[in-house]
Enzyme design. Structure first.
Site, PDB file in Angstrom:
ATOM      1  N   CYS A  63       0.657  -1.251  -0.109  1.00 22.83           N
ATOM      2  CA  CYS A  63      -0.138  -0.017   0.074  1.00 22.83           C
ATOM      3  C   CYS A  63       0.690   1.343   0.096  1.00 22.83           C
ATOM      4  O   CYS A  63       0.308   2.337  -0.175  1.00 22.83           O
ATOM      5  CB  CYS A  63      -0.887   0.166   1.089  1.00 22.83           C
ATOM      6  SG  CYS A  63      -2.014  -1.453   1.310  1.00 22.83           S
TER       7      CYS A  63
ATOM      8  N   HIS B 202      -3.287   6.736   2.962  1.00 23.25           N
ATOM      9  CA  HIS B 202      -3.753   5.554   2.386  1.00 23.25           C
ATOM     10  C   HIS B 202      -5.204   5.067   2.918  1.00 23.25           C
ATOM     11  O   HIS B 202      -5.278   5.196   3.935  1.00 23.25           O
ATOM     12  CB  HIS B 202      -2.713   4.580   2.567  1.00 23.25           C
ATOM     13  CG  HIS B 202      -3.441   2.910   2.171  1.00 23.25           C
ATOM     14  ND1 HIS B 202      -3.939   2.774   1.101  1.00 23.25           N
ATOM     15  CD2 HIS B 202      -3.443   1.894   2.891  1.00 23.25           C
ATOM     16  CE1 HIS B 202      -4.247   1.581   0.880  1.00 23.25           C
ATOM     17  NE2 HIS B 202      -3.941   1.170   2.084  1.00 23.25           N
TER      18      HIS B 202
ATOM     19  N   ASN C  78     -10.177  -0.604   0.034  1.00 21.46           N
ATOM     20  CA  ASN C  78      -8.765  -0.351  -0.006  1.00 21.46           C
ATOM     21  C   ASN C  78      -8.131  -0.895  -1.362  1.00 21.46           C
ATOM     22  O   ASN C  78      -8.277  -2.159  -1.736  1.00 21.46           O
ATOM     23  CB  ASN C  78      -8.261  -1.321   1.142  1.00 21.46           C
ATOM     24  CG  ASN C  78      -6.701  -1.323   1.104  1.00 21.46           C
ATOM     25  OD1 ASN C  78      -5.947  -0.819   0.301  1.00 21.46           O
ATOM     26  ND2 ASN C  78      -6.162  -1.884   2.285  1.00 21.46           N
TER      27      ASN C  78
HETATM   28  N1  ACO Z   1     -18.559  -9.519   8.623  1.00 19.94           N
HETATM   29  C1  ACO Z   1     -19.100  -9.622   9.965  1.00 19.94           C
HETATM   30  N2  ACO Z   1     -17.940  -9.856  11.015  1.00 19.94           N
HETATM   31  C2  ACO Z   1     -17.006  -9.878  10.929  1.00 19.94           C
HETATM   32  C3  ACO Z   1     -16.220  -9.657   9.377  1.00 19.94           C
HETATM   33  C4  ACO Z   1     -17.193  -9.242   8.503  1.00 19.94           C
HETATM   34  N3  ACO Z   1     -16.751  -9.006   7.158  1.00 19.94           N
HETATM   35  N4  ACO Z   1     -14.984  -9.812   9.645  1.00 19.94           N
HETATM   36  C5  ACO Z   1     -14.833 -10.172  10.811  1.00 19.94           C
HETATM   37  N5  ACO Z   1     -15.936 -10.264  11.673  1.00 19.94           N
HETATM   38  C6  ACO Z   1     -16.095 -10.744  13.095  1.00 19.94           C
HETATM   39  C7  ACO Z   1     -14.742 -11.560  13.622  1.00 19.94           C
HETATM   40  O1  ACO Z   1     -14.879 -12.930  13.232  1.00 19.94           O
HETATM   41  C8  ACO Z   1     -14.918 -11.093  14.991  1.00 19.94           C
HETATM   42  O2  ACO Z   1     -15.694 -11.824  15.559  1.00 19.94           O
HETATM   43  P1  ACO Z   1     -15.657 -12.735  16.982  1.00 19.94           P
HETATM   44  O3  ACO Z   1     -15.340 -11.439  18.059  1.00 19.94           O
HETATM   45  O4  ACO Z   1     -16.660 -13.339  17.603  1.00 19.94           O
HETATM   46  O5  ACO Z   1     -14.413 -13.435  17.005  1.00 19.94           O
HETATM   47  C9  ACO Z   1     -15.251  -9.687  14.980  1.00 19.94           C
HETATM   48  O6  ACO Z   1     -16.148  -9.268  13.771  1.00 19.94           O
HETATM   49  C10 ACO Z   1     -14.231  -8.636  15.460  1.00 19.94           C
HETATM   50  O7  ACO Z   1     -13.253  -8.700  14.349  1.00 19.94           O
HETATM   51  P2  ACO Z   1     -12.078  -7.973  14.399  1.00 19.94           P
HETATM   52  O8  ACO Z   1     -10.956  -8.721  13.512  1.00 19.94           O
HETATM   53  O9  ACO Z   1     -11.400  -8.148  15.854  1.00 19.94           O
HETATM   54  O10 ACO Z   1     -12.442  -6.536  13.889  1.00 19.94           O
HETATM   55  P3  ACO Z   1     -11.742  -5.329  13.807  1.00 19.94           P
HETATM   56  O11 ACO Z   1     -12.565  -4.210  14.626  1.00 19.94           O
HETATM   57  O12 ACO Z   1     -10.393  -5.470  14.157  1.00 19.94           O
HETATM   58  O13 ACO Z   1     -11.774  -5.025  12.271  1.00 19.94           O
HETATM   59  C11 ACO Z   1     -10.491  -4.926  10.269  1.00 19.94           C
HETATM   60  C12 ACO Z   1     -11.145  -5.810  11.219  1.00 19.94           C
HETATM   61  C13 ACO Z   1     -11.598  -3.983   9.587  1.00 19.94           C
HETATM   62  C14 ACO Z   1      -9.669  -5.833   9.469  1.00 19.94           C
HETATM   63  C15 ACO Z   1      -9.474  -4.116  11.076  1.00 19.94           C
HETATM   64  O14 ACO Z   1      -8.663  -4.823  11.872  1.00 19.94           O
HETATM   65  C16 ACO Z   1      -8.421  -3.178   9.999  1.00 19.94           C
HETATM   66  O15 ACO Z   1      -8.728  -2.684   9.247  1.00 19.94           O
HETATM   67  N6  ACO Z   1      -7.298  -3.605  10.005  1.00 19.94           N
HETATM   68  C17 ACO Z   1      -6.377  -2.974   9.300  1.00 19.94           C
HETATM   69  C18 ACO Z   1      -6.327  -3.330   7.663  1.00 19.94           C
HETATM   70  C19 ACO Z   1      -5.154  -2.736   6.850  1.00 19.94           C
HETATM   71  O16 ACO Z   1      -4.973  -1.498   7.241  1.00 19.94           O
HETATM   72  N7  ACO Z   1      -4.537  -3.116   6.117  1.00 19.94           N
HETATM   73  C20 ACO Z   1      -3.193  -2.531   5.647  1.00 19.94           C
HETATM   74  C21 ACO Z   1      -3.223  -2.339   4.126  1.00 19.94           C
HETATM   75  S1  ACO Z   1      -3.702  -4.159   3.329  1.00 19.94           S
HETATM   76  C22 ACO Z   1      -2.279  -4.275   2.002  1.00 19.94           C
HETATM   77  O17 ACO Z   1      -1.259  -3.942   2.425  1.00 19.94           O
HETATM   78  C23 ACO Z   1      -2.590  -5.153   0.843  1.00 19.94           C
END
Ligand code: ACO
Length: 329
Positions: free
Chosen positions: A112, A256, A286
């Protein structure tokens, strides 16, 4: 002499994949996606479109806007983690399609942060050899849909396809360059939290690797989230300090577009109010290396940036790679 942004361009594929569409594919819902990520829909390339096709459209628009032909371009750098092939590079394919016969071309892989890394390389080339490099085309382009596991709700709701291009020009005009300051970083120690495990020389494609879904993006979301905020704030502050610019003087921050919560956590820590932070993640998700270029082109075409405005770019991605760059229009 000075280096300026001659033009920008961008492209997104026509097909829209909404949160409602995703509800039919995996166990998710619109409310979760919107509140946790800020994403409402994303664009998905057609099966016939590869990354170079998206990049071509964005670059063509930038060249058209600048009123120059491909023949005048001296180098093309493509930031991407989804090249058409391992080789030839997307840059080579693009060179041929743009008729940029005189350009030397390559891909730069920094996930990214690909556009920021590419801008740094382009700017450095142009500064070192002003006579040799009059026009350099920098493009962030991704077909992330090709490496997204459409059965995994943890990742598939996040990504989209697109391309953004910036044409830099070495001009005879005296004055400040468009790149005022930059601060780029790498920490390979965190490589495992955001990666595509198979398909490289470490784990070439096998029946087993395909069955284990190892040719897709794997991410430890929570860990990435925490590191992203601190890293982008640190780099952002450092470029402002280096440039001697206060947050009040920054016209726009273009981060980003990974998650609206990350973006909204970064802005106040940089001392910039939300209304001066550009976001289009709701429409495109993203798009990795493409996201900053997509935002910049939208902002330019909407007349939101004028000559002399300071724009702060920040990025974070797999590698880990991150950084910030202060541009002056
Ligand atoms: N729909 C419904 N529920 C979901 C989904 C979904 N799509 N995805 C996860 N959940 C659930 C999980 O299973 C979890 O349930 P549980 O508590 O029963 O286990 C709950 O939601 C919370 O999941 P978390 O992973 O803790 O959610 P979080 O608030 O951390 O959000 C996310 C996840 C959106 C991925 C976030 O962590 C994020 O944005 N991270 C950074 C991503 C990023 O910046 N990537 C970098 C660039 S990518 C690249 O370089 C190619």
């Amino acid at each position: 002499m000075s280096i300026r942004i001659a033009a920008t361009g961008s492209y997104v594929p026509e097909r829209i994949l909404s949160n409602a569409d995703l509800e039919k594919m995996v166990e998710t819902n619109d409310e979760w996606i919107r509140t946790r990520t800020g994403i409402e829909e994303r664009r998905i390339a057609s099966p016939e479109q590869a990354t170079s096709d998206l990049a071509y459209e964005a670059c063509r628009k930038a060249l058209e806007t600048a009123g120059i032909s491909g023949k005048e371009v001296d180098a093309i750098i493509v930031g991407t983690i989804t090249p058409d092939f391992v080789f030839p590079s997307t840059g080579c394919i693009l060179q041929h399609r743009l008729g940029a016969e005189g350009a030397f071309c390559f891909d730069l892989e920094a996930a990214c942060s690909g556009l920021l890394y590419s801008l740094e390389v382009a700017y450095s080339l142009m500064k070192t050899h002003p006579k040799k490099y009059k026009y350099v085309l920098v493009c962030g382009a991704e077909k992330l849909s090709s490496i997204t596991d459409w059965t995994n709700r943890n990742t598939c709701v996040l990504f989209g396809d697109g391309a953004g291009a910036i044409l830099l020009e070495n001009t005879e005009e005296d004055g400040p360059d468009c790149v005022i300051a930059s601060d780029l970083h790498t920490d390979g120690g965190y490589g495992d939290i955001l990666k595509m495990p198979a398909g490289g020389s470490r784990m070439p494609a096998t029946k087993e690797s395909l069955e284990a879904h190892l040719h897709f993006i794997h991410m430890e979301g929570k860990e990435v989230f925490k590191l992203a905020v601190n890293a982008m704030v640190g780099a952002g502050k450092s470029v402002l300090e280096e440039a001697g610019i206060t947050p009040d003087e920054v016209k726009m921050v273009i981060p980003h577009q990974a998650n609206s919560r990350i973006i909204l956590a970064v802005a106040p820590r940089l001392g910039v109010p939300e209304e001066r932070v550009y976001m289009n993640i709701n429409r495109y998700g993203n798009t990795s290396a493409a996201s900053i270029g997509l935002c910049l082109d939208e902002a330019v075409r909407a007349g939101k940036l004028a000559k002399g405005d300071y724009v702060l770019l920040t990025a974070f991605g797999g590698g880990l790679t991150w950084g910030a760059m202060l541009l002056r229009f």
